[in-house]
Design a protein around this motif. Structure first.
Motif, PDB file in Angstrom:
ATOM      1  N   GLY A  77       0.813  -1.210   0.000  1.00  0.00           N
ATOM      2  CA  GLY A  77       0.000   0.000   0.000  1.00  0.00           C
ATOM      3  C   GLY A  77       0.849   1.263   0.000  1.00  0.00           C
ATOM      4  N   ALA A  78       1.941   1.244   0.761  1.00  0.00           N
ATOM      5  CA  ALA A  78       2.819   2.417   0.811  1.00  0.00           C
ATOM      6  C   ALA A  78       3.451   2.682  -0.547  1.00  0.00           C
ATOM      7  N   LEU A  79       3.915   1.636  -1.213  1.00  0.00           N
ATOM      8  CA  LEU A  79       4.533   1.817  -2.532  1.00  0.00           C
ATOM      9  C   LEU A  79       3.513   2.337  -3.545  1.00  0.00           C
ATOM     10  N   ALA A  80       2.296   1.818  -3.478  1.00  0.00           N
ATOM     11  CA  ALA A  80       1.256   2.297  -4.398  1.00  0.00           C
ATOM     12  C   ALA A  80       0.958   3.772  -4.165  1.00  0.00           C
ATOM     13  N   ALA A  81       0.881   4.183  -2.895  1.00  0.00           N
ATOM     14  CA  ALA A  81       0.606   5.588  -2.576  1.00  0.00           C
ATOM     15  C   ALA A  81       1.741   6.488  -3.041  1.00  0.00           C
ATOM     16  N   LEU A  82       2.966   6.034  -2.889  1.00  0.00           N
ATOM     17  CA  LEU A  82       4.111   6.822  -3.336  1.00  0.00           C
ATOM     18  C   LEU A  82       4.105   6.983  -4.852  1.00  0.00           C
ATOM     19  N   ARG A  83       3.822   5.898  -5.557  1.00  0.00           N
ATOM     20  CA  ARG A  83       3.750   5.992  -7.021  1.00  0.00           C
ATOM     21  C   ARG A  83       2.650   6.963  -7.445  1.00  0.00           C
ATOM     22  N   ASP A  84       1.507   6.865  -6.789  1.00  0.00           N
ATOM     23  CA  ASP A  84       0.398   7.761  -7.128  1.00  0.00           C
ATOM     24  C   ASP A  84       0.770   9.224  -6.904  1.00  0.00           C
ATOM     25  N   ALA A  85       1.664   9.473  -5.933  1.00  0.00           N
ATOM     26  CA  ALA A  85       2.095  10.847  -5.638  1.00  0.00           C
ATOM     27  C   ALA A  85       3.212  11.315  -6.559  1.00  0.00           C
ATOM     28  N   GLY A  86       3.662  10.444  -7.467  1.00  0.00           N
ATOM     29  CA  GLY A  86       4.687  10.839  -8.419  1.00  0.00           C
ATOM     30  C   GLY A  86       6.110  10.598  -7.963  1.00  0.00           C
ATOM     31  N   VAL A  87       6.293   9.764  -6.928  1.00  0.00           N
ATOM     32  CA  VAL A  87       7.626   9.463  -6.419  1.00  0.00           C
ATOM     33  C   VAL A  87       8.164   8.204  -7.096  1.00  0.00           C
ATOM     34  N   ASP A  88       9.409   8.250  -7.529  1.00  0.00           N
ATOM     35  CA  ASP A  88      10.085   7.097  -8.105  1.00  0.00           C
ATOM     36  C   ASP A  88      10.474   6.155  -6.964  1.00  0.00           C
ATOM     37  N   VAL A  89       9.943   4.936  -6.953  1.00  0.00           N
ATOM     38  CA  VAL A  89      10.214   3.999  -5.858  1.00  0.00           C
ATOM     39  C   VAL A  89      11.142   2.866  -6.279  1.00  0.00           C
ATOM     40  N   THR A  90      11.850   3.034  -7.384  1.00  0.00           N
ATOM     41  CA  THR A  90      12.769   1.978  -7.808  1.00  0.00           C
ATOM     42  C   THR A  90      13.936   1.820  -6.837  1.00  0.00           C
ATOM     43  N   GLY A  91      14.138   2.800  -5.960  1.00  0.00           N
ATOM     44  CA  GLY A  91      15.186   2.703  -4.960  1.00  0.00           C
ATOM     45  C   GLY A  91      14.692   2.193  -3.617  1.00  0.00           C
ATOM     46  N   VAL A  92      13.426   1.762  -3.528  1.00  0.00           N
ATOM     47  CA  VAL A  92      12.879   1.237  -2.277  1.00  0.00           C
ATOM     48  C   VAL A  92      13.074  -0.272  -2.247  1.00  0.00           C
ATOM     49  N   ALA A  93      13.847  -0.751  -1.279  1.00  0.00           N
ATOM     50  CA  ALA A  93      14.089  -2.184  -1.121  1.00  0.00           C
ATOM     51  C   ALA A  93      12.963  -2.824  -0.318  1.00  0.00           C
ATOM     52  N   ARG A  94      12.870  -4.148  -0.389  1.00  0.00           N
ATOM     53  CA  ARG A  94      11.867  -4.878   0.389  1.00  0.00           C
ATOM     54  C   ARG A  94      12.578  -5.982   1.168  1.00  0.00           C
ATOM     55  N   THR A  95      12.086  -6.248   2.365  1.00  0.00           N
ATOM     56  CA  THR A  95      12.638  -7.288   3.208  1.00  0.00           C
ATOM     57  C   THR A  95      11.524  -8.157   3.762  1.00  0.00           C
ATOM     58  N   ASP A  96      11.790  -9.466   3.860  1.00  0.00           N
ATOM     59  CA  ASP A  96      10.808 -10.370   4.470  1.00  0.00           C
ATOM     60  C   ASP A  96      11.156 -10.663   5.923  1.00  0.00           C
ATOM     61  N   GLU A  97      12.171  -9.969   6.455  1.00  0.00           N
ATOM     62  CA  GLU A  97      12.601 -10.206   7.824  1.00  0.00           C
ATOM     63  C   GLU A  97      11.987  -9.223   8.820  1.00  0.00           C
ATOM     64  N   LEU A  98      11.509  -8.091   8.335  1.00  0.00           N
ATOM     65  CA  LEU A  98      10.941  -7.064   9.205  1.00  0.00           C
ATOM     66  C   LEU A  98       9.671  -6.503   8.564  1.00  0.00           C
ATOM     67  N   PRO A  99       8.698  -6.080   9.370  1.00  0.00           N
ATOM     68  CA  PRO A  99       7.478  -5.494   8.802  1.00  0.00           C
ATOM     69  C   PRO A  99       7.710  -4.050   8.366  1.00  0.00           C
ATOM     70  N   THR A 100       6.835  -3.571   7.525  1.00  0.00           N
ATOM     71  CA  THR A 100       6.842  -2.148   7.169  1.00  0.00           C
ATOM     72  C   THR A 100       6.643  -1.305   8.434  1.00  0.00           C
ATOM     73  N   GLY A 101       7.373  -0.203   8.537  1.00  0.00           N
ATOM     74  CA  GLY A 101       7.255   0.677   9.697  1.00  0.00           C
ATOM     75  C   GLY A 101       5.843   1.194   9.872  1.00  0.00           C
ATOM     76  N   SER A 102       5.510   1.541  11.109  1.00  0.00           N
ATOM     77  CA  SER A 102       4.164   2.042  11.381  1.00  0.00           C
ATOM     78  C   SER A 102       4.224   3.150  12.422  1.00  0.00           C
ATOM     79  N   ALA A 103       3.202   4.000  12.416  1.00  0.00           N
ATOM     80  CA  ALA A 103       3.112   5.093  13.381  1.00  0.00           C
ATOM     81  C   ALA A 103       1.672   5.239  13.848  1.00  0.00           C
ATOM     82  N   PHE A 104       1.514   5.504  15.129  1.00  0.00           N
ATOM     83  CA  PHE A 104       0.213   5.739  15.737  1.00  0.00           C
ATOM     84  C   PHE A 104       0.176   7.192  16.177  1.00  0.00           C
ATOM     85  N   ILE A 105      -0.776   7.956  15.648  1.00  0.00           N
ATOM     86  CA  ILE A 105      -0.785   9.412  15.820  1.00  0.00           C
ATOM     87  C   ILE A 105      -2.080   9.845  16.487  1.00  0.00           C
TER      88      ILE A 105
END
Length: 327
Positions: A77-105
């Motif tokens: 979902g984060a990668l899709a949102a970044l692409r929709d905003a016009g950000v190049d995400v080819t430099g975003v790596a993925r790992t199966d060892e840790l979850p995507t970061g999260s924040a509670f606001i």
């Protein structure tokens, strides 16, 4: 997406969950909250990349993000949102060892917030690993924040040198005082409390004392090549910067850049990231530091008028129009 970005952002990607409370809880207190929309894109790296991309959307070059997300649905979902905003995400790596970061606001009735973050995959983002990434060719500005680990942050000057780019360092939070990292920053972007932390001053010291001490450290001792202190509703203070910013060529100047008054204050979350992303984008377009700060405070003012972080950022056209109104 352009293979020659104006701005490369190296930082964090989170999924933000927002709730509203009448007032923040005290220690040990339970309060009832209301959900504020669906979880959305967050993390200082992602937010600042979106702000820069929005500002540069009508130009020939864009924004590349260097970051890490998990091999999970939040990462998708984060990668899709970044692409929709016009950000190049080819430099975003993925790992199966840790979850995507999260924040509670938590947001209160005055638009202020308290944020709790779990870093997850962000802890393995290493700027040094991005040296030689083909998508970074031609970058003019490298933008980074304090959310990387201190060990990884230490590689930022080397990455900037490798790119031939100017390092804009938003040291939020202050996770390191590495002298080599600070000395490479042009500018170092901090708020009042972060400036005190960088200098090792008590947080209850007065604002004037903090600003005087930071100006002395930058101009006389070379703490950083330049600095910008964000002052919330009062705008920003620019210390040093490009000699072309000053009519007399004096790079030691201090200039206050007032902020436009928002039409309403709904949510201050992400306003600082709007400021930093816009500042970096304007510098990449060749603006001097003071002129870039004028655009950045306009972006921050517009960001507080609606809910959310990246979702609240204005277009470059709107930012330029508001800045022009302020003179």
């Amino acid at each position: 997406m352009s293979t020659s970005p104006a701005v490369v952002v190296c930082g964090t990607v989170n999924v933000d969950t927002f709730v509203g409370v009448r007032q923040f809880p005290a220690a040990g207190e339970t309060v009832i909250a209301e959900p504020l929309g669906s979880p959305g894109l967050g993390g200082k790296g992602a937010n600042q990349a979106v702000a820069a991309a929005r500002f540069l959307a009508d130009g020939p070059a864009g924004v590349l993000l260097l970051a890490t997300v998990g091999e999970d649905a939040p990462g998708d979902g984060a990668l899709a949102a970044l692409r929709d905003a016009g950000v190049d995400v080819t430099g975003v790596a993925r790992t199966d060892e840790l979850p995507t970061g999260s924040a509670f606001i938590m947001n209160d009735g005055a638009g202020e917030n308290i944020i709790v973050v779990t870093s997850g995959a962000n802890t393995v983002t290493d700027p040094a690993a991005s040296l030689g990434h083909p998508g970074t060719d031609g970058a003019r500005v490298l933008l980074a924040q304090g959310e990387l680990t201190p060990e990884h942050s230490a590689a930022l000057p080397r990455l900037a040198d490798g790119l031939g780019a100017r390092l804009v360092l938003n040291l939020a939070p202050v996770t390191t005082r590495d002298p080599a990292l600070l000395a490479a920053a042009d500018p170092l972007v901090v708020n009042e409390s972060e400036a005190a932390d960088v200098l090792g001053l008590p947080r209850d010291i007065g604002l004037d004392e903090v600003l005087d001490a930071l100006a002395t450290a930058v101009v006389e001792r070379g703490l950083a090549r330049s600095a910008v202190v964000t002052l919330g509703a009062h705008g920003a203070l620019v210390i040093g910067g490009d000699s072309g910013d000053s009519d007399d060529g004096d790079s030691s100047c201090r200039t206050t850049v007032p902020s436009p008054t928002p039409a309403q204050v709904v949510d201050t979350t992400g306003a600082g990231d709007a400021f930093c992303g816009t500042l970096a984008a304007a510098l990449a377009q060749g603006k001097g530091l003071r002129d870039a700060a004028k655009l950045a405070v306009a972006a921050g003012s517009l960001a507080v008028e609606s809910q959310g972080a990246a979702s609240s950022y204005a277009t470059g056209r709107a930012v330029r129009a508001l800045a022009a109104e302020q003179g």
